[in-house]
Design an enzyme around this catalytic site. Sequence first.
Site, PDB file in Angstrom:
ATOM      1  N   LYS A 172       0.829  -1.217   0.000  1.00 25.36           N
ATOM      2  CA  LYS A 172       0.000   0.000   0.000  1.00 25.36           C
ATOM      3  C   LYS A 172       0.866   1.272   0.000  1.00 25.36           C
ATOM      4  O   LYS A 172       0.556   2.261  -0.660  1.00 25.36           O
ATOM      5  CB  LYS A 172      -0.934  -0.027   1.219  1.00 25.36           C
ATOM      6  N   LYS A 241       0.845  11.284   5.987  1.00 21.12           N
ATOM      7  CA  LYS A 241       1.213  10.129   6.826  1.00 21.12           C
ATOM      8  C   LYS A 241       1.693   8.963   5.953  1.00 21.12           C
ATOM      9  O   LYS A 241       2.692   8.309   6.256  1.00 21.12           O
ATOM     10  CB  LYS A 241      -0.002   9.711   7.649  1.00 21.12           C
TER      11      LYS A 241
HETATM   12  P1  NAD Z   1     -11.709   9.269   8.256  1.00 23.94           P
HETATM   13  O1  NAD Z   1     -11.018  10.181   9.178  1.00 23.94           O
HETATM   14  O2  NAD Z   1     -12.772   9.802   7.342  1.00 23.94           O
HETATM   15  O3  NAD Z   1     -12.385   8.053   9.085  1.00 23.94           O
HETATM   16  C1  NAD Z   1     -11.796   7.490  10.205  1.00 23.94           C
HETATM   17  C2  NAD Z   1     -12.892   7.192  11.227  1.00 23.94           C
HETATM   18  O4  NAD Z   1     -12.263   6.625  12.392  1.00 23.94           O
HETATM   19  C3  NAD Z   1     -13.660   8.426  11.701  1.00 23.94           C
HETATM   20  O5  NAD Z   1     -15.051   8.207  11.610  1.00 23.94           O
HETATM   21  C4  NAD Z   1     -13.217   8.624  13.148  1.00 23.94           C
HETATM   22  O6  NAD Z   1     -14.233   9.149  13.990  1.00 23.94           O
HETATM   23  C5  NAD Z   1     -12.887   7.184  13.540  1.00 23.94           C
HETATM   24  N1  NAD Z   1     -11.974   7.114  14.685  1.00 23.94           N
HETATM   25  C6  NAD Z   1     -10.887   7.872  14.955  1.00 23.94           C
HETATM   26  N2  NAD Z   1     -10.305   7.488  16.107  1.00 23.94           N
HETATM   27  C7  NAD Z   1     -11.052   6.445  16.573  1.00 23.94           C
HETATM   28  C8  NAD Z   1     -10.947   5.613  17.720  1.00 23.94           C
HETATM   29  N3  NAD Z   1      -9.956   5.768  18.616  1.00 23.94           N
HETATM   30  N4  NAD Z   1     -11.883   4.653  17.899  1.00 23.94           N
HETATM   31  C9  NAD Z   1     -12.889   4.485  16.990  1.00 23.94           C
HETATM   32  N5  NAD Z   1     -13.035   5.252  15.893  1.00 23.94           N
HETATM   33  C10 NAD Z   1     -12.112   6.211  15.683  1.00 23.94           C
HETATM   34  O7  NAD Z   1     -10.555   8.551   7.431  1.00 23.94           O
HETATM   35  P2  NAD Z   1     -10.693   7.768   6.018  1.00 23.94           P
HETATM   36  O8  NAD Z   1     -10.416   8.719   4.905  1.00 23.94           O
HETATM   37  O9  NAD Z   1     -11.932   6.952   6.035  1.00 23.94           O
HETATM   38  O10 NAD Z   1      -9.399   6.813   6.122  1.00 23.94           O
HETATM   39  C11 NAD Z   1      -9.367   5.670   6.963  1.00 23.94           C
HETATM   40  C12 NAD Z   1      -8.104   4.884   6.646  1.00 23.94           C
HETATM   41  O11 NAD Z   1      -8.132   4.465   5.260  1.00 23.94           O
HETATM   42  C13 NAD Z   1      -6.818   5.707   6.816  1.00 23.94           C
HETATM   43  O12 NAD Z   1      -5.803   4.882   7.327  1.00 23.94           O
HETATM   44  C14 NAD Z   1      -6.497   6.159   5.385  1.00 23.94           C
HETATM   45  O13 NAD Z   1      -5.114   6.411   5.219  1.00 23.94           O
HETATM   46  C15 NAD Z   1      -6.982   4.972   4.591  1.00 23.94           C
HETATM   47  N6  NAD Z   1      -7.393   5.269   3.212  1.00 23.94           N
HETATM   48  C16 NAD Z   1      -8.128   6.383   2.915  1.00 23.94           C
HETATM   49  C17 NAD Z   1      -8.506   6.614   1.587  1.00 23.94           C
HETATM   50  C18 NAD Z   1      -9.306   7.846   1.180  1.00 23.94           C
HETATM   51  O14 NAD Z   1      -9.307   8.165  -0.010  1.00 23.94           O
HETATM   52  N7  NAD Z   1      -9.997   8.523   2.091  1.00 23.94           N
HETATM   53  C19 NAD Z   1      -8.159   5.708   0.584  1.00 23.94           C
HETATM   54  C20 NAD Z   1      -7.451   4.551   0.932  1.00 23.94           C
HETATM   55  C21 NAD Z   1      -7.075   4.346   2.259  1.00 23.94           C
END
Ligand code: NAD
Length: 306
Positions: A172, A241
């Site tokens: 990734k 990150k």
């Molecule tokens: P986001 O911030 O929209 O969602 C993360 C969720 O986790 C939020 O709803 C938040 O409230 C929750 N959260 C945070 N701390 C928490 C805790 N201690 N306990 C429970 N819930 C908690 O982020 P995202 O964009 O959905 O990304 C999530 C992961 O996927 C990340 O690691 C990101 O790098 C990866 N990712 C994101 C994308 C993208 O395009 N957005 C694409 C591929 C991978």
Amino acid sequence: MTDKILGFIGVGRMGSHMARRLVAAGHKVVVYDADPRALQKATSEGASAAHSPADVASQAEIVMVSLPTPDIVKAVALASNGVVAGSKAKMFVDLSTTGPRIAIEVAKGLEEKGIVAVDAPVSGGPSGAEKGTLAIMVSGPKRLAGELTAILGAIGKVFWVGEQPGLGQTMKLCNNLLSATAIAITSEALVMGTKAGLDPAVMLDVINAGSGRNTATADKFPRCVLPRKFDFGFATELLYKDVRLCLEEAERLGVPMIVGNAVRQLVGIAKALNGADSDITQIVQPVEQWAGVEVKSGDSKRGKLG
Ligand code: NAD
């Protein structure tokens, strides 16, 4: 299809779509999120709510997480009210981007409780999560491949990249280094062409029919930058990150990352100037500000003949 209850922790931009698709595929899904609004949205879409990661892991045999940072994933997995404290979980599937070091640490911590950790980071953004077309980079014990591939099939295409914890995460990081580089270098090329008098829409047409095509020119710029919507759905601090984790891993492996370091700097500048929660498609804005032009759709006929 498995009749096991699935747990899902972190129903944000990515996780909300994935949890909804798992429910739609016929699974019982129990969710937890630190944000009550995210939790409420997931329950309105058919999941049931838990009170903590440990509560999820006391109801579900397979616990998936989609969380922002490596530290949060580690805490959710291993803290006193984490997955490790649940009474039912047997498998922990990390769909977040956390890097191989944390994946190995989490796998060791969970192993002591008889929980197997699987890396399963995803690529494809919120629109891929919504459509169920993500690329999922799985590493874990091969004996789990059949069951997991069937479950993860609801959210995307599964690529089994190895058995060792961390290998899926390394895959990734390589992918996101390329994706970040595409945004950074497309920003520079499009700002330059626009300042010289080219129409950015025409530029994208030419590039996408030629050898400069990449995910930024094919999707992010036409959909999010030219209409000035900046709504791809990935926070700049999370992409930063990913690039940081990639460079740390490259250094550990003794691999030079000359271009990667330049990309990290531009993403870091965008994070500082636009804000941590700004969209990754806004990385073009510092370059625009320095050059004094905007890359946007207009009614220019430049470049169009006839
Ligand atoms: P986001 O911030 O929209 O969602 C993360 C969720 O986790 C939020 O709803 C938040 O409230 C929750 N959260 C945070 N701390 C928490 C805790 N201690 N306990 C429970 N819930 C908690 O982020 P995202 O964009 O959905 O990304 C999530 C992961 O996927 C990340 O690691 C990101 O790098 C990866 N990712 C994101 C994308 C993208 O395009 N957005 C694409 C591929 C991978």
